[in-house]
Design a protein around this motif. Sequence first.
Motif, mmCIF file in Angstrom:
data_model
loop_
_atom_site.group_PDB
_atom_site.id
_atom_site.type_symbol
_atom_site.label_atom_id
_atom_site.label_comp_id
_atom_site.label_asym_id
_atom_site.label_seq_id
_atom_site.Cartn_x
_atom_site.Cartn_y
_atom_site.Cartn_z
ATOM 1 N N HIS A 1 0.813 -1.211 0.000
ATOM 2 C CA HIS A 1 0.000 0.000 0.000
ATOM 3 C C HIS A 1 0.847 1.261 0.000
ATOM 4 O O HIS A 1 0.458 2.299 -0.532
ATOM 5 C CB HIS A 1 -0.976 -0.011 1.178
ATOM 6 C CG HIS A 1 -0.321 -0.019 2.520
ATOM 7 N ND1 HIS A 1 -0.077 1.117 3.226
ATOM 8 C CD2 HIS A 1 0.152 -1.035 3.269
ATOM 9 C CE1 HIS A 1 0.508 0.799 4.368
ATOM 10 N NE2 HIS A 1 0.648 -0.502 4.421
ATOM 11 N N ALA B 1 1.845 1.802 -3.565
ATOM 12 C CA ALA B 1 0.706 2.365 -4.290
ATOM 13 C C ALA B 1 0.628 3.872 -4.038
ATOM 14 O O ALA B 1 0.384 4.651 -4.951
ATOM 15 C CB ALA B 1 -0.581 1.675 -3.854
ATOM 16 N N PHE C 1 -3.975 -7.356 -12.169
ATOM 17 C CA PHE C 1 -3.582 -8.726 -11.828
ATOM 18 C C PHE C 1 -3.807 -9.664 -12.996
ATOM 19 O O PHE C 1 -4.705 -9.475 -13.811
ATOM 20 C CB PHE C 1 -4.369 -9.211 -10.610
ATOM 21 C CG PHE C 1 -4.042 -8.445 -9.361
ATOM 22 C CD1 PHE C 1 -3.083 -8.924 -8.485
ATOM 23 C CD2 PHE C 1 -4.655 -7.236 -9.090
ATOM 24 C CE1 PHE C 1 -2.763 -8.214 -7.342
ATOM 25 C CE2 PHE C 1 -4.341 -6.524 -7.947
ATOM 26 C CZ PHE C 1 -3.386 -7.010 -7.069
ATOM 27 N N PHE D 1 -13.166 -6.092 -7.190
ATOM 28 C CA PHE D 1 -13.968 -6.230 -5.980
ATOM 29 C C PHE D 1 -15.369 -6.638 -6.419
ATOM 30 O O PHE D 1 -16.192 -5.810 -6.786
ATOM 31 C CB PHE D 1 -13.966 -4.929 -5.187
ATOM 32 C CG PHE D 1 -12.579 -4.478 -4.845
ATOM 33 C CD1 PHE D 1 -11.737 -5.311 -4.126
ATOM 34 C CD2 PHE D 1 -12.106 -3.248 -5.253
ATOM 35 C CE1 PHE D 1 -10.446 -4.911 -3.813
ATOM 36 C CE2 PHE D 1 -10.815 -2.837 -4.939
ATOM 37 C CZ PHE D 1 -9.986 -3.673 -4.232
ATOM 38 N N MET E 1 -18.751 -5.148 -5.412
ATOM 39 C CA MET E 1 -19.005 -3.720 -5.613
ATOM 40 C C MET E 1 -19.433 -3.462 -7.056
ATOM 41 O O MET E 1 -19.245 -4.303 -7.930
ATOM 42 C CB MET E 1 -17.725 -2.911 -5.364
ATOM 43 C CG MET E 1 -17.208 -2.985 -3.960
ATOM 44 S SD MET E 1 -15.846 -1.836 -3.788
ATOM 45 C CE MET E 1 -15.092 -2.442 -2.295
ATOM 46 N N MET F 1 -12.647 3.005 -5.540
ATOM 47 C CA MET F 1 -11.669 2.361 -4.651
ATOM 48 C C MET F 1 -10.257 2.706 -5.104
ATOM 49 O O MET F 1 -9.353 2.875 -4.290
ATOM 50 C CB MET F 1 -11.911 0.849 -4.698
ATOM 51 C CG MET F 1 -11.325 0.062 -3.567
ATOM 52 S SD MET F 1 -11.889 0.641 -1.988
ATOM 53 C CE MET F 1 -10.335 1.103 -1.268
ATOM 54 N N ALA G 1 -13.116 0.575 1.465
ATOM 55 C CA ALA G 1 -11.838 -0.085 1.702
ATOM 56 C C ALA G 1 -12.055 -1.384 2.473
ATOM 57 O O ALA G 1 -11.429 -2.410 2.176
ATOM 58 C CB ALA G 1 -10.903 0.845 2.468
ATOM 59 N N ALA H 1 -13.375 -3.932 0.253
ATOM 60 C CA ALA H 1 -12.303 -4.341 -0.650
ATOM 61 C C ALA H 1 -11.426 -5.390 0.026
ATOM 62 O O ALA H 1 -11.082 -6.415 -0.579
ATOM 63 C CB ALA H 1 -11.475 -3.132 -1.045
ATOM 64 N N PRO I 1 -4.961 -8.745 -1.796
ATOM 65 C CA PRO I 1 -3.906 -8.212 -2.669
ATOM 66 C C PRO I 1 -4.364 -6.998 -3.461
ATOM 67 O O PRO I 1 -3.641 -6.002 -3.555
ATOM 68 C CB PRO I 1 -3.589 -9.378 -3.617
ATOM 69 C CG PRO I 1 -4.265 -10.562 -3.091
ATOM 70 C CD PRO I 1 -5.261 -10.158 -2.056
ATOM 71 N N ALA I 2 -5.580 -7.066 -4.016
ATOM 72 C CA ALA I 2 -6.057 -5.933 -4.805
ATOM 73 C C ALA I 2 -6.240 -4.709 -3.925
ATOM 74 O O ALA I 2 -5.889 -3.604 -4.297
ATOM 75 C CB ALA I 2 -7.364 -6.286 -5.502
ATOM 76 N N ALA I 3 -6.781 -4.913 -2.707
ATOM 77 C CA ALA I 3 -6.997 -3.782 -1.820
ATOM 78 C C ALA I 3 -5.678 -3.093 -1.516
ATOM 79 O O ALA I 3 -5.575 -1.861 -1.560
ATOM 80 C CB ALA I 3 -7.677 -4.242 -0.538
ATOM 81 N N SER I 4 -4.635 -3.882 -1.225
ATOM 82 C CA SER I 4 -3.374 -3.229 -0.862
ATOM 83 C C SER I 4 -2.747 -2.587 -2.092
ATOM 84 O O SER I 4 -2.065 -1.570 -1.984
ATOM 85 C CB SER I 4 -2.422 -4.199 -0.176
ATOM 86 O OG SER I 4 -2.059 -5.214 -1.051
ATOM 87 N N ALA I 5 -3.023 -3.130 -3.285
ATOM 88 C CA ALA I 5 -2.521 -2.477 -4.494
ATOM 89 C C ALA I 5 -3.219 -1.144 -4.728
ATOM 90 O O ALA I 5 -2.721 -0.287 -5.443
ATOM 91 C CB ALA I 5 -2.713 -3.392 -5.698
ATOM 92 N N MET I 6 -4.402 -0.981 -4.128
ATOM 93 C CA MET I 6 -5.108 0.299 -4.240
ATOM 94 C C MET I 6 -4.661 1.257 -3.138
ATOM 95 O O MET I 6 -5.263 2.306 -2.946
ATOM 96 C CB MET I 6 -6.623 0.106 -4.100
ATOM 97 C CG MET I 6 -7.258 -0.757 -5.154
ATOM 98 S SD MET I 6 -6.953 -0.150 -6.804
ATOM 99 C CE MET I 6 -5.982 -1.458 -7.487
ATOM 100 N N GLY I 7 -3.660 0.866 -2.374
ATOM 101 C CA GLY I 7 -3.145 1.746 -1.328
ATOM 102 C C GLY I 7 -3.839 1.573 0.007
ATOM 103 O O GLY I 7 -3.679 2.398 0.897
ATOM 104 N N VAL I 8 -4.640 0.504 0.159
ATOM 105 C CA VAL I 8 -5.323 0.294 1.430
ATOM 106 C C VAL I 8 -4.356 -0.347 2.414
ATOM 107 O O VAL I 8 -3.809 -1.411 2.141
ATOM 108 C CB VAL I 8 -6.561 -0.609 1.249
ATOM 109 C CG1 VAL I 8 -7.227 -0.865 2.583
ATOM 110 C CG2 VAL I 8 -7.524 0.016 0.262
ATOM 111 N N ASP I 9 -4.160 0.307 3.542
ATOM 112 C CA ASP I 9 -3.306 -0.258 4.585
ATOM 113 C C ASP I 9 -4.137 -1.289 5.348
ATOM 114 O O ASP I 9 -4.866 -0.964 6.285
ATOM 115 C CB ASP I 9 -2.836 0.862 5.514
ATOM 116 C CG ASP I 9 -1.785 0.365 6.487
ATOM 117 O OD1 ASP I 9 -1.687 -0.861 6.661
ATOM 118 O OD2 ASP I 9 -1.079 1.202 7.062
#
Lengths: 300, 259, 393, 319
Positions: B79, B82, B90, B96, B99, B107, D188, D191, D197-205
């Motif tokens: 993160h 990012a 990917f 998601f 959503m 997001m 978030a 997500a 993995p996708a969430a953290s790729a979006m910058g989610v800590d």
Amino acid sequence: METISFTSQLFQYLITGLTVGSVYAMVAVGFNIIYNVTEIINFAQGEFVMLGGLIMVFFHVGMALPLVLAFPATVILVTLVGILLDRLAISPIRQPSVLTLIIATIAASILIKGIAMFIWGKDPFDLPAFSGRNPITVMGAVIQPQYFWVIGFLIVVVIALSIFFDRTIIGKAMSACADNADAAKLVGINVKQMILLSFALSAAIGAVAGVTMTPISLMEYDRGAMLAVKGFGAAILGGLGSFPGAILGGLIMGAIESFGAGLVSSGYKDAFALIVLLAVLFFKPSGILGDIEISKIKRF
Amino acid sequence: MNRLAQEHVLDVQGVAMTFGGLMALSNLNFQVKKGTIKAVIGPNGAGKTTLFNIITGSFPPTKGTVKFKDEPIENLKAHKIADRGISRTFQTIELFSNMTVLENVMMGCHTCVRTSFLSSGLKLPRSHRKETEILDRAMKVLRFIGLGEKINEPADSLALGEQKILEIGRALASEPELVCLDEPAAGLNETETHVASSLIKAINAKGITVLLVEHDMKVVMNISDEILVLNYGQKIAEGTPEGIRNNPRVIEAYLGGEA
Amino acid sequence: MILKRITILITICLFSIGLLISCAEKPPEPKKTYKVGALFSVTGRTSFLGDPEKKTAEMIAEQINAAGGINGHNLELIVYDTEGDATKANLALKKLITQDKVSVVIGPSLSGTSLAVLPLAEQHEIPLISCAASYKIVHNEKTGKPYKWVFKTPQTDTMAVEAIYRRLKSYGLNYIAIMSVTTGFGASGRGELLRLAPKYGMNIIADEKYGPKDTDMTAQLTKIKGIGPQAIINWSVGPTQVTVLRNRSDLGMANILFFQSHGFGSRKNIELAAGAAEGVLAPLGACNIAELLTAYDVQRDVAMKYMQDYKTKYNEPLSSFGGHAWDAMYMVINALTEIGDDKVKIRDYLENNIKGFVGQHGVFNYSADDHNGLTDKAFAMVIVKDGDWSLAD
Amino acid sequence: MLQIAKLPIAIFAALIITFPWMAHQIPVIDHYADIMVFVGIYCLITIGLSLLMGYAGQISVGHAAFFGIGAYVSGILTTNYGLNPWICMIIAMLITAVIALLVGAPSLKLKGHYLAMATLAFGIIIFIIFNEEIEWTGGPDGMPGIPGLSLFGFKFDSVDKYYYLVWAFVLAAFIFTANIIQSDAGRALRAIHTSEPAASAMGVDIAKFKIIVFVYSAVLASLAGSLYAHYLNFINPSTFDLFFSIKLLIMIALGGMHNIWGAIIGALLITFLSYEWLHYFEEFEVIVYGAILLLVTIFLPNGLVGVPEMLKSWVRRKN
């Protein structure tokens, strides 16, 4: 006044711990069989143990059947309960999320407990020990003959299971489901049947645990929940899905409780086992013998 | 093609990665120039996705450094990377699924605009302003990628090609300087592939640097400025599409007679 | 939007269902009944207390009504199950008071639940006769006096502990080990054992605990064996008190004097111990040992009758806990017979007129300073001999 | 876009406000307001848990412990030290937040059943402490004499007054939580639930989000605990045991995990079932309870809030 030497005390704690731990281990093995095929933790596992004990009392004491008949009869009956559990509570769920299935097993455990209370009432029941109650003294520690039965049956269960999973076609098919249910479906394994079998098998093991422990600690209708919690702890401690892990986990939990009660504080003995469990998880998130890679594949 | 800027946005130096004794990448060196499209190609198991995972912070490399705009990032969490301005897609679609299309892209804005737990819980004016800002940005991105009509559909109801596009859109929403696209054309039909390639070009035209892994040689040769070829975790060639097409080592290892 | 509205609709439906169920259960308007409320832990982990209490209370109500009621008034007993849960006990008592409008309440079964509802009884001014052991129920620490509206029938732990300590003292023993279960029952007994030890010159050299669902107490007993006390006192109920005895006999500790609490009062325990109970001592109330009482004993008749009635009706051996409900029920019946169903009058009657009341667990004498009304004579020391009770003297 | 409609909230609030009055009109449900106080207290816990489990996808079988910590801190500080109950409530929430942070940081790295076991173990350990530290907690017999609440001389000393106090907290918590769900933070969380993995790729800590939600739900449980202690004026450990944690889980699952309304409906249904309706079944109570749970899980896998959706799709299929 008769006393006991410190080494004998330690030995006694160990023996006691291993016996109690064997019961936990059997519950944990039951958890693993179902977990491996379905990824769910069957919280009704403790109820199988309770039913094993109480049904055995019914056959052996109530109907005066000899041990060799009453024991298998009990195991068969509890296995049927396991099959019913799958047919009535697990397989009808159409879009199963892991949590839904777990709630279903919790609901089933409440139901089974309620029915057991209705049939047997709230009082505890006793079962005669398989080979008498004259204890044997080893190194100053006292061992009930029944302890050997408990530990012995754990060994029998372990050997039988390893033969089943390694040598038989059905066992291998079940292992395949455990590894990858979709792939198993592709090669023509009936996953639904394997799930049914896993419930039957773990019910049978639960029954064995119940039958062998009842002469030591009596049995009553609401014993199941606590056994399920301890067995779950043992399964997690050893690493979910691993049979050697379940046995190791169970024995360690039993031993910590026993040594903790004897050497430190009996009031906090259950807490010690759980603190050790937490400590292990924080350092090795998949349990002692659990495989972190495998646990990543699992949805839950 | 955009060859104006020559400074390196990404600099990979001596990167190696081993998984339990297995060497996935060894001593890899390469750079990505700002504003260019660079493709990473190689046979299956060459270490392409491993490389992506290292750059985007899924795990740190066993050895070596990764510099983004001259700052080391190899030990940062995903993160954080990012946040620095690298976004990704990917290989297996990771949308998601619970959503809508719009929410997925919103997001993606998380890196630029985020609200604190407290202020969004109390619905302070600040958080409301930010939410509007996120919405505007997401709509802009969706119009850009051509999914403006489908904003309220659940993400998993889209066709595969649209899902791939949506994933790229989500990556763009964070206004990255570098996007890493992991096989954007995999599984797409010819029309969809064409849409995807023109989208990648359009992204690049906005000044965003693109790093992509792709198997479709037509796409790679068509859009990339530079190509890096991996085999067994090692760089075997690097250069312009022309140079790679004619490189005997590449032909031997990977392309065969195809190209 | 529509979804959410439907959700709301369902919420309303749920309320209505509750309403319907409640309406359906509404009893037909009785002519003139005396309403007595009862709170027992009929199910759950402490059902060993509440179950016999409920059975006893229901049996007595039935007998009274069969015999024409109280001065012609029907006796309506309304029992709620607390499951040993403080929240449920609280809700149930409020329901008994505001909804069922009972004039007196029997129970709860546990010290914990009794302490939980005690302020409510005081606040709503309704007489409550608890069936739980702790002395705190009838002892307001701020005033040093009993709470105005709260009485209790069981002997306090203090009496049981004193009976045991006196016995030990008479044997000249003072190095003791105590064991207790980690429930309210065990903890409260343990507290009294520790508190009263100095008074009787007892040295507690081991203080071990176990959980109510534990399967084995060998570890605790081994530790005690290593210390070597002159006597062991165990405070628990349910299957654990039997397991303790078995483990003790396995460990060859049968020669160490062993006391159980008054919770041991059921013959079933002797049976379950399978011989391991021989020689064990316990302080018990009269109803456990009706046959052992001499013909002169005032309690003999009531105890024998209760024992036989209970056995005939429920076909199971008597548990001493049921006796607490018996005592409370008959106190209430006496009050209702004498002065009717006015709450204030019942309270005053209990405080002033329960004198020499012959109950299952002793002869009660309530007063303004004593809402328990028992003396240490309420316990007889009993020993297990040949698989049955026998007086220790 | 995930939007939680405002109208149902308004209707719900109106229902809640008028409920005591309605209940008092009908003698047989006169005492329902009393039960609703407890429903409200449990709703505070389930609202937080629903955010943690349904939205962030993290299981906890240990929230009874946070409920208990709130109750015991309030109980101990008010009875032993005579502090103002409101201050105690805030101290309790702070203490709970710190404990949740310490427990959550290592635990939330665990997944699935391992996380369930870790939280379960934590819950049991806290329960044992409540039982064993008799000097502080009064042990298994409990702690009587906890004072009631009052604000500027206004005493919350009747069922109805306390009812409005509790439900004011519930409504506030509900709206706060609904706002979070509809915000960037809520997205978030969802997500994280779908793809870490996708969430953290979006910058989610991810670690931070999980811990914040864990702490938030723990603090709500602590608040519920304080409110419980001051209402009952008494607490004992068995209220905060493992079975209560499981009951909370059942509330969430039965109500519907993926919808915050599920938290309310689940708490409502289970509380009324176990405190009131099942009473009529006497010894069959446990069997009926188990059967109801089982039937709901089998036929309504998405919980009671999923019913409208099921009806809709059923109608669609019919047409």
